[in-house]
Design a protein around this motif. Structure first.
Motif, PDB file in Angstrom:
ATOM      1  N   ALA A 152       3.835 -47.634   5.727  1.00  0.00           N
ATOM      2  CA  ALA A 152       2.824 -47.535   4.661  1.00  0.00           C
ATOM      3  C   ALA A 152       2.168 -48.885   4.408  1.00  0.00           C
ATOM      4  CB  ALA A 152       3.469 -47.001   3.383  1.00  0.00           C
ATOM      5  N   LEU A 153       2.962 -49.942   4.400  1.00  0.00           N
ATOM      6  CA  LEU A 153       2.445 -51.282   4.142  1.00  0.00           C
ATOM      7  C   LEU A 153       1.524 -51.743   5.274  1.00  0.00           C
ATOM      8  CD1 LEU A 153       2.531 -53.757   2.265  1.00  0.00           C
ATOM      9  CD2 LEU A 153       4.537 -54.543   3.548  1.00  0.00           C
ATOM     10  N   VAL A 154       1.947 -51.512   6.513  1.00  0.00           N
ATOM     11  CA  VAL A 154       1.141 -51.944   7.658  1.00  0.00           C
ATOM     12  C   VAL A 154      -0.168 -51.161   7.724  1.00  0.00           C
ATOM     13  CG1 VAL A 154       1.023 -51.974  10.187  1.00  0.00           C
ATOM     14  CG2 VAL A 154       3.075 -52.800   9.010  1.00  0.00           C
ATOM     15  N   VAL A 155      -0.111 -49.846   7.523  1.00  0.00           N
ATOM     16  CA  VAL A 155      -1.338 -49.044   7.566  1.00  0.00           C
ATOM     17  C   VAL A 155      -2.296 -49.485   6.464  1.00  0.00           C
ATOM     18  CG1 VAL A 155      -2.285 -46.718   7.255  1.00  0.00           C
ATOM     19  CG2 VAL A 155      -0.255 -47.061   8.676  1.00  0.00           C
ATOM     20  N   PHE A 156      -1.768 -49.739   5.265  1.00  0.00           N
ATOM     21  CA  PHE A 156      -2.623 -50.185   4.164  1.00  0.00           C
ATOM     22  C   PHE A 156      -3.273 -51.531   4.463  1.00  0.00           C
ATOM     23  CE2 PHE A 156      -2.839 -53.001   0.421  1.00  0.00           C
ATOM     24  CZ  PHE A 156      -3.879 -52.385  -0.249  1.00  0.00           C
ATOM     25  N   ARG A 197       9.225 -49.705  13.478  1.00  0.00           N
ATOM     26  CA  ARG A 197      10.573 -49.256  13.825  1.00  0.00           C
ATOM     27  C   ARG A 197      11.290 -50.288  14.683  1.00  0.00           C
ATOM     28  NH1 ARG A 197      12.195 -43.718  17.127  1.00  0.00           N
ATOM     29  NH2 ARG A 197      14.415 -43.780  16.650  1.00  0.00           N
ATOM     30  N   ALA A 198      10.554 -50.935  15.580  1.00  0.00           N
ATOM     31  CA  ALA A 198      11.152 -51.982  16.412  1.00  0.00           C
ATOM     32  C   ALA A 198      11.578 -53.174  15.566  1.00  0.00           C
ATOM     33  CB  ALA A 198      10.155 -52.430  17.485  1.00  0.00           C
ATOM     34  N   GLY A 199      10.879 -53.402  14.452  1.00  0.00           N
ATOM     35  CA  GLY A 199      11.209 -54.525  13.585  1.00  0.00           C
ATOM     36  C   GLY A 199      12.562 -54.396  12.930  1.00  0.00           C
ATOM     37  N   ILE A 200      13.053 -53.176  12.776  1.00  0.00           N
ATOM     38  CA  ILE A 200      14.364 -52.963  12.173  1.00  0.00           C
ATOM     39  C   ILE A 200      15.456 -53.556  13.057  1.00  0.00           C
ATOM     40  CG2 ILE A 200      16.017 -51.196  11.453  1.00  0.00           C
ATOM     41  CD1 ILE A 200      13.702 -49.429  10.702  1.00  0.00           C
ATOM     42  N   ALA A 201      15.254 -53.449  14.369  1.00  0.00           N
ATOM     43  CA  ALA A 201      16.209 -54.022  15.331  1.00  0.00           C
ATOM     44  C   ALA A 201      15.614 -55.289  15.936  1.00  0.00           C
ATOM     45  CB  ALA A 201      16.533 -53.007  16.415  1.00  0.00           C
ATOM     46  N   LEU A 202      15.091 -56.143  15.086  1.00  0.00           N
ATOM     47  CA  LEU A 202      14.373 -57.334  15.543  1.00  0.00           C
ATOM     48  C   LEU A 202      15.232 -58.208  16.458  1.00  0.00           C
ATOM     49  CD1 LEU A 202      11.802 -59.044  15.363  1.00  0.00           C
ATOM     50  CD2 LEU A 202      12.722 -60.086  13.285  1.00  0.00           C
ATOM     51  N   LEU A 219       6.090 -56.212  12.722  1.00  0.00           N
ATOM     52  CA  LEU A 219       7.535 -56.273  12.961  1.00  0.00           C
ATOM     53  C   LEU A 219       8.271 -56.744  11.710  1.00  0.00           C
ATOM     54  CD1 LEU A 219       7.536 -57.878  16.525  1.00  0.00           C
ATOM     55  CD2 LEU A 219       8.398 -55.602  15.966  1.00  0.00           C
ATOM     56  N   LEU A 220       7.681 -57.719  11.022  1.00  0.00           N
ATOM     57  CA  LEU A 220       8.293 -58.251   9.805  1.00  0.00           C
ATOM     58  C   LEU A 220       8.376 -57.188   8.717  1.00  0.00           C
ATOM     59  CD1 LEU A 220       9.417 -60.763   8.351  1.00  0.00           C
ATOM     60  CD2 LEU A 220       7.068 -61.279   7.617  1.00  0.00           C
ATOM     61  N   ALA A 221       7.360 -56.324   8.627  1.00  0.00           N
ATOM     62  CA  ALA A 221       7.378 -55.248   7.638  1.00  0.00           C
ATOM     63  C   ALA A 221       8.557 -54.329   7.867  1.00  0.00           C
ATOM     64  CB  ALA A 221       6.072 -54.456   7.692  1.00  0.00           C
ATOM     65  N   GLY A 222       8.838 -54.004   9.121  1.00  0.00           N
ATOM     66  CA  GLY A 222       9.985 -53.158   9.416  1.00  0.00           C
ATOM     67  C   GLY A 222      11.296 -53.843   9.096  1.00  0.00           C
ATOM     68  N   ALA A 223      11.376 -55.138   9.423  1.00  0.00           N
ATOM     69  CA  ALA A 223      12.612 -55.878   9.182  1.00  0.00           C
ATOM     70  C   ALA A 223      12.914 -56.021   7.700  1.00  0.00           C
ATOM     71  CB  ALA A 223      12.515 -57.264   9.833  1.00  0.00           C
ATOM     72  N   LEU A 224      11.887 -56.146   6.869  1.00  0.00           N
ATOM     73  CA  LEU A 224      12.086 -56.386   5.437  1.00  0.00           C
ATOM     74  C   LEU A 224      12.106 -55.115   4.593  1.00  0.00           C
ATOM     75  CD1 LEU A 224       9.786 -59.505   4.814  1.00  0.00           C
ATOM     76  CD2 LEU A 224      12.262 -59.475   5.145  1.00  0.00           C
ATOM     77  N   PHE A 225      11.334 -54.102   4.990  1.00  0.00           N
ATOM     78  CA  PHE A 225      11.136 -52.954   4.101  1.00  0.00           C
ATOM     79  C   PHE A 225      11.554 -51.617   4.695  1.00  0.00           C
ATOM     80  CE2 PHE A 225       7.838 -56.130   3.033  1.00  0.00           C
ATOM     81  CZ  PHE A 225       8.224 -56.416   1.735  1.00  0.00           C
ATOM     82  N   TYR A 256      14.629 -63.372  -0.589  1.00  0.00           N
ATOM     83  CA  TYR A 256      13.598 -63.347  -1.627  1.00  0.00           C
ATOM     84  C   TYR A 256      13.095 -61.931  -1.908  1.00  0.00           C
ATOM     85  CZ  TYR A 256      13.198 -68.434  -1.168  1.00  0.00           C
ATOM     86  OH  TYR A 256      13.457 -69.772  -1.151  1.00  0.00           O
ATOM     87  N   THR A 257      13.135 -61.079  -0.895  1.00  0.00           N
ATOM     88  CA  THR A 257      12.517 -59.765  -1.026  1.00  0.00           C
ATOM     89  C   THR A 257      13.137 -58.937  -2.145  1.00  0.00           C
ATOM     90  OG1 THR A 257      11.989 -59.764   1.334  1.00  0.00           O
ATOM     91  CG2 THR A 257      11.931 -57.653   0.199  1.00  0.00           C
ATOM     92  N   SER A 258      14.458 -59.011  -2.288  1.00  0.00           N
ATOM     93  CA  SER A 258      15.121 -58.221  -3.331  1.00  0.00           C
ATOM     94  C   SER A 258      14.883 -58.784  -4.724  1.00  0.00           C
ATOM     95  CB  SER A 258      16.624 -58.145  -3.043  1.00  0.00           C
ATOM     96  OG  SER A 258      17.183 -59.454  -2.972  1.00  0.00           O
TER      97      SER A 258
END
Length: 265
Positions: free
Chosen positions: A127-131, A223-228, A114-120, A82-84
């Motif tokens: 940026a999304l998590v800090v916001f 960063r850990a979310g990328i290698a979930l 973690l999901l933010a890293g995996a998706l974006f 869905y993200t794309s």
């Protein structure tokens, strides 16, 4: 009493002359304060409903707040497609859910990070998590300022006494102290969000300390979310090196409060 019924709530204040915490009495919550808090809850629920209704037709039985890494992996696998195609809906939905969880102290925001890293990816994810974390913490700050005093005194009386005394001692370097608390796990972030307005931490200091201070931990988690798929447990997120690095950053932030001196903050 002026404005509403209910029992009076005992509060504490720090006596700078003798270093003691003294008790005061605060009037109970007013009717308009309770109604305003209910309005905040209703606003979030309407926002979540609006996000859900604008999503494309599909089977959303997988949608739930993740409580385990397995839940998160399932959610990530479904949302990737869905993200794309529906980036705006996913982003808005993510922001509303994260801010909602932060505002009402719902556990599990680490899974959202973690999901933010995996998706974006790392840059957009951080940026999304800090916001969202800053917005959610700010929302919690103002909600607590409105109606949070009884809750804080009932849940964390000892922590609140300690926090109030520390804030009173560091008025001239409060930003550095708040940065130290945000970077290190000295006090829980949930407690800091709720207690800060109670102990008179100004919002501009709270905002800056939150936005800057959570960035290192957000980077580690995103960063850990990328290698979930490689994570076996949440304990893998923060190894000794990561924790030591966070404490080092926190120590650098708090050094000015230890050496004293005046500050515009």
């Amino acid at each position: 009493m002026g404005g509403g019924g209910g029992a009076a709530v005992e509060t504490l204040s720090f006596n700078a002359k003798n270093g003691n915490v003294v008790s005061k009495t605060k009037y109970p919550l007013k009717f308009w304060e309770v109604m305003a808090a209910c309005g905040v809850v209703l606003g979030f629920l309407m926002g979540l409903l609006g996000v859900y209704l604008t999503m494309p037709a599909s089977d959303y039985s997988f949608l739930k707040l993740p409580r385990t890494l397995e839940d998160l992996q399932i959610l990530k696998d479904h949302l990737e497609s869905y993200t794309s195609d529906y980036t705006a809906q996913v982003l808005i939905g993510y922001c509303v859910v994260y801010i909602f969880m932060q505002t009402f102290m719902i556990p599990g925001t680490v899974f959202m990070s973690l999901l933010a890293g995996a998706l974006f990816g790392v840059f957009k994810g951080v940026a999304l998590v800090v916001f969202t974390a800053t917005a959610g913490a700010s929302s919690c700050y103002f909600l607590s300022k409105l109606i949070g005093r009884p809750l804080v005194f009932s849940l964390w009386p000892d922590k609140l006494t300690f926090f109030q005394a520390e804030v009173a001692k560091r008025k001239n370097r409060l930003l550095n102290y708040m940065l130290f608390l945000r970077v290190t796990p000295t006090l829980p972030n949930t407690f800091i969000n709720v207690a800060s307005p109670i102990v008179d931490v100004p919002y501009h200091i709270f905002f800056l300390a939150t936005a800057i201070g959570i960035t290192p931990a957000a980077y580690v988690t995103v960063r850990a979310g990328i290698a979930l798929g490689e994570l076996k447990s949440l304990g893998d997120l923060y190894d000794f090196q990561s924790i030591a690095t966070l404490f080092l950053i926190g120590a650098i932030a708090v050094i000015p409060t230890l050496i004293g001196g005046k500050s515009k903050w």
